[in-house]
Scaffold this motif. Structure first.
Motif, PDB file in Angstrom:
ATOM      1  N   ASN A 147      17.466  10.623  30.250  1.00  0.00           N
ATOM      2  CA  ASN A 147      16.188  10.451  30.936  1.00  0.00           C
ATOM      3  C   ASN A 147      15.261   9.637  30.029  1.00  0.00           C
ATOM      4  O   ASN A 147      14.776  10.151  29.014  1.00  0.00           O
ATOM      5  N   GLN A 204      14.111   5.749  36.468  1.00  0.00           N
ATOM      6  CA  GLN A 204      14.702   6.197  37.724  1.00  0.00           C
ATOM      7  C   GLN A 204      14.630   5.146  38.833  1.00  0.00           C
ATOM      8  O   GLN A 204      15.640   4.874  39.505  1.00  0.00           O
ATOM      9  N   GLY A 223      18.361  17.188  36.742  1.00  0.00           N
ATOM     10  CA  GLY A 223      17.886  17.036  35.381  1.00  0.00           C
ATOM     11  C   GLY A 223      18.775  17.693  34.352  1.00  0.00           C
ATOM     12  O   GLY A 223      18.565  17.542  33.146  1.00  0.00           O
ATOM     13  N   TYR A 230      15.510  16.950  38.870  1.00  0.00           N
ATOM     14  CA  TYR A 230      15.025  16.001  37.870  1.00  0.00           C
ATOM     15  C   TYR A 230      13.503  16.035  37.804  1.00  0.00           C
ATOM     16  O   TYR A 230      12.822  15.889  38.814  1.00  0.00           O
ATOM     17  N   GLU A 231      12.986  16.257  36.600  1.00  0.00           N
ATOM     18  CA  GLU A 231      11.550  16.220  36.344  1.00  0.00           C
ATOM     19  C   GLU A 231      11.278  15.066  35.386  1.00  0.00           C
ATOM     20  O   GLU A 231      11.838  15.027  34.281  1.00  0.00           O
ATOM     21  N   SER A 235      12.874  16.699  32.015  1.00  0.00           N
ATOM     22  CA  SER A 235      14.340  16.756  32.038  1.00  0.00           C
ATOM     23  C   SER A 235      14.940  15.916  30.926  1.00  0.00           C
ATOM     24  O   SER A 235      14.519  14.789  30.679  1.00  0.00           O
ATOM     25  N   MET A 238      19.316  12.606  33.496  1.00  0.00           N
ATOM     26  CA  MET A 238      19.018  12.042  34.804  1.00  0.00           C
ATOM     27  C   MET A 238      20.393  11.821  35.460  1.00  0.00           C
ATOM     28  O   MET A 238      21.066  10.824  35.208  1.00  0.00           O
TER      29      MET A 238
END
Length: 246
Positions: A147, A204, A223, A230-231, A235, A238
């Motif tokens: 991420n 993303q 996540g 997913y944050e 997270s 990803m």
């Protein structure tokens, strides 16, 4: 650094990443099979399989697995660990996989993406995933990427640890849209050995755009392997789960 991976995925890689174990791979695969819901005997391609931890775990859950990696050193280790010869191991470049078989699922795990300088070269990997999947929405994929938001906020610039008689120093930085790591392995009485690693930081939206462009439809973004959503800032991973468009 364009060919950094040809040097970095050698004998010292087995030392630097010794902490990645089979139990961890089993736990991650357990999460994956719940997302994919594949039938027993389904054919799965592990693209950039490394030393084969996930490939072998997938076979134990009843799937027919092919593992592909560019590194002869890592494939040799995979063959050594695969004592029952359950997996078909193939050496090859993820941008141009020299097989014509299509699979029920393709998995690309632990940030085995973003290695190349040019976007077009990285996108070739996604095009290959599309080509290698069964058509009409049957073929499913998992791409497990870092991420970028978390990396940018939580980068550890330097770390040092020991493995037996070896000292491993890792220096990390973000520059020119990449996260880059320098690894130095030191041993008493021997010359230091250094390696470079880099991953292009695709956020993303950029990643989703690439996937859509090559014909891959994303159904979920997780996540972590516990299926947590997913944050953007929290997270660590990803993980894209989806299918080839019909």
């Amino acid at each position: 650094m364009s060919d950094w991976y040809k040097k970095s995925f050698g004998d010292d890689y087995l030392l630097v990443y010794k902490h990645r174990d089979m139990q961890g791979a089993y736990n991650e695969v357990k999460g994956m099979i719940e997302w994919l819901k594949l039938d027993q005997g389904a054919e799965v391609l592990d693209l950039c399989c490394g030393m084969g931890r996930h490939s072998m775990a997938l076979t134990d859950f009843g799937y027919k697995v092919t593992g592909i990696d560019l590194s002869g050193v890592l494939l040799k280790e995979a063959v050594r660990l695969d004592r029952e010869q359950k997996v078909q191991w193939i050496q090859g470049d993820m941008r141009d996989v020299q097989i014509n078989q299509q699979f029920d699922a393709v998995v690309n795990l632990f940030t085995s993406f973003g290695y190349f300088e040019e976007d077009a070269e990285n996108e070739k990997v996604l095009q290959e995933i599309y080509r290698l999947l069964k058509p009409s929405g049957q073929g499913q994929f998992i791409i497990d990427f870092l991420n970028p938001e978390f990396v940018e906020r939580n980068l550890v610039p330097f770390s040092k640890r020991t493995e037996g008689n070896s000292t491993i120093e890792e220096t990390r930085k973000i520059e020119d849209g990449f996260v880059r790591k320098t690894i130095v392995v030191s041993e008493p009485g021997a010359r230091d050995r250094s390696y470079l690693e880099q991953v292009k930081l695709y956020h993303q939206e950029a990643f989703l755009t690439m996937l859509d462009r090559v014909g891959l439809e994303v159904l979920n973004v997780y996540g972590a392997y516990d299926a947590s959503p997913y944050e953007k800032t929290e997270s660590k991973r990803m993980i894209f789960v989806g299918r080839r468009k019909g």
